[in-house]
Design an enzyme around this catalytic site. Structure first.
Site, PDB file in Angstrom:
ATOM      1  N   CYS A 291       0.816  -1.220   0.000  1.00 54.94           N
ATOM      2  CA  CYS A 291       0.000   0.000   0.000  1.00 54.94           C
ATOM      3  C   CYS A 291       0.849   1.270   0.000  1.00 54.94           C
ATOM      4  CB  CYS A 291      -0.925   0.024   1.215  1.00 54.94           C
ATOM      5  SG  CYS A 291      -1.922  -1.455   1.406  1.00 54.94           S
TER       6      CYS A 291
ATOM      7  N   HIS B 131      -8.886   2.999  -2.963  1.00 59.38           N
ATOM      8  CA  HIS B 131      -7.502   2.763  -2.542  1.00 59.38           C
ATOM      9  C   HIS B 131      -6.833   1.785  -3.499  1.00 59.38           C
ATOM     10  CE1 HIS B 131      -4.000   1.702  -0.313  1.00 59.38           C
ATOM     11  NE2 HIS B 131      -4.515   0.739   0.437  1.00 59.38           N
TER      12      HIS B 131
ATOM     13  N   CYS C 166      -1.203   2.564   6.775  1.00 55.87           N
ATOM     14  CA  CYS C 166      -0.826   1.202   7.150  1.00 55.87           C
ATOM     15  C   CYS C 166      -0.408   0.459   5.888  1.00 55.87           C
ATOM     16  CB  CYS C 166      -1.967   0.490   7.863  1.00 55.87           C
ATOM     17  SG  CYS C 166      -3.480   0.287   6.895  1.00 55.87           S
TER      18      CYS C 166
ATOM     19  N   GLY D 143       0.400  -3.526   4.175  1.00 55.11           N
ATOM     20  CA  GLY D 143       0.241  -4.961   4.272  1.00 55.11           C
ATOM     21  C   GLY D 143       1.499  -5.678   4.737  1.00 55.11           C
TER      22      GLY D 143
END
Length: 407
Positions: free
Chosen positions: A104, A356, A387, A389
């Site tokens: 991300c 996203h 955050c 992954g």
């Protein structure tokens, strides 16, 4: 070492500035999404071309590097997409490029990596961004996780499914109820819709020609938003990751397609070329956490960054927090004593509304913060955080060049 070679090895740190950012409209992943038949690399190319069009003061040959992120680096997101996108966008063959993957936070990492090169004096101007076509390349496509992750109990099995990690985060923060996350999600939709109607979102987008079986179209706005979402709507949604769970399609970002790109430069080079300065980089930090609760990653990343910069959370006047899941945002705000509805947080809504597309999202946060700075001379510092992954968090603090202490 001779005096001459010692001098040659020395390098002074430079101020790094965010000049401008752009993104494509974000689409829904899947065969019915607006980018179903549009290539991922073409989304990046469109973003780079629009950046250059909006910043004619920048000679293309002055770009020193193009760093583009993608989480799934295969097919039209493979082949060193930073280099191929640079060539396809018409940059001179002398401009190199590379690809980066931090899931991300791919685009965020492309920014911090190239910014480090600027700060060390090895680049003057760079383009950094990211792309994710989750319709063509679902997260995890083609991967082969080492069986030791589970056999040796290096991670909990739930760590490999992001929705499960969000449910785990609810367990860790029992005060963050489904009612709270649903209320946050409704507010995200409302703030996004207000920003869109005010023309603020449209200024950050580049229209994209799309192709489908029905012919050609033009993507001019985000596809995922659900204006008019209510608490009653969200209460009725299923919880796919756990029976009677708390994470739903309504309080989490969806699966999306889209691309982002930004220009960064040394502040001295920006002055030389007459480039605008949207914001100055103060510092950045990444931190690892238990992958089973990856959503808590922004907390230690931000704590590390505040310690490095000597700032406190109270110094931050604007927050752009990626909304992978509502619980992840609320875990951050609760940790730092920030109210759920604090006006400093995600003023234009967030990923729950607009989407996203994994590796692209970091530059969306930065682009929005930069534009918010332009109208907020009362705010000196802003934070972009997300955050990541597999158990990480990333944070970047920026300074507003328009700051006026008298305001």
């Amino acid at each position: 070492m001779s005096e001459q070679s010692s001098s040659a090895a020395a390098s002074s740190a430079r101020v790094v500035v965010f000049v401008d950012g752009i993104r494509t409209p974000f689409g829904k992943a899947g065969p019915k999404g607006m980018y179903a038949d549009t290539r991922a690399d073409d989304l990046v190319v469109k973003s780079i071309r629009e950046l250059l069009r909006r910043n004619p003061e920048l000679p293309p040959e002055r770009v020193d590097e193009v760093g583009i992120a993608a989480t799934t680096q295969t097919g039209d997101q493979g082949l060193t997409i930073g280099r191929t996108s640079a060539l396809l966008a018409g940059l001179p063959q002398s401009v190199p490029g590379f690809a980066v993957d931090r899931m991300c936070a791919g685009a965020m990492t492309a920014v911090t990596t190239t910014a480090s090169g600027i700060g060390f004096g090895q680049y003057d101007v760079v383009i950094a961004g990211g792309v994710e076509h989750m319709g063509r390349h679902p997260m995890g496509e083609g991967v082969d996780p080492n069986p030791r992750f589970l056999a040796d109990r290096l991670v909990d099995p739930s760590a490999l499914v992001m929705g499960n990690t969000a449910e785990n985060l609810h367990d860790r923060y029992p005060s963050i109820t489904k009612d709270r996350t649903d209320a946050y999600a409704v507010a995200s939709q409302e703030k996004y819709d207000a920003a869109k109607r005010a023309g603020l979102i449209g200024e950050t987008l580049v229209p994209v020609a799309t192709k489908s079986a029905a012919g050609w179209g033009l993507a001019t706005e985000d596809e995922p938003p659900r204006p008019g979402t209510t608490l009653e709507n969200l209460a009725a949604l299923k919880t796919p990751f756990r029976p009677a769970g708390r994470v739903t399609a309504g309080n989490a970002a969806g699966l999306n397609d889209g691309a982002t790109a930004a220009i960064l430069a040394g502040e001295d080079t920006a002055a030389e070329l007459g480039l605008k300065v949207g914001m100055r980089m103060v510092g950045f930090a990444f931190a690892g956490v238990d992958p089973a609760v990856m959503g808590v990653g922004p907390v230690p990343a931000t704590e590390k960054l505040l310690a490095r910069t000597g700032l406190s959370i109270g110094d931050i006047g604007l927050f752009e927090i990626n909304e992978a899941f509502a619980v992840q945002v609320l875990a951050f705000t609760e940790h730092f004593g920030i109210a759920d509805d604090d006006a400093r947080v995600n003023q234009w809504g967030g990923a729950i509304a607009c989407g996203h597309p994994l590796a692209s999202s970091g530059v969306r946060l930065m682009t929005q913060l930069s534009r918010q700075f332009a109208t907020r001379p009362d705010v000196r510092y802003g934070l972009t955080t997300m955050c990541i992954g597999l158990g990480m968090g990333g944070s970047v603090i920026w300074e507003n060049p328009n700051f006026d202490g008298s305001k």
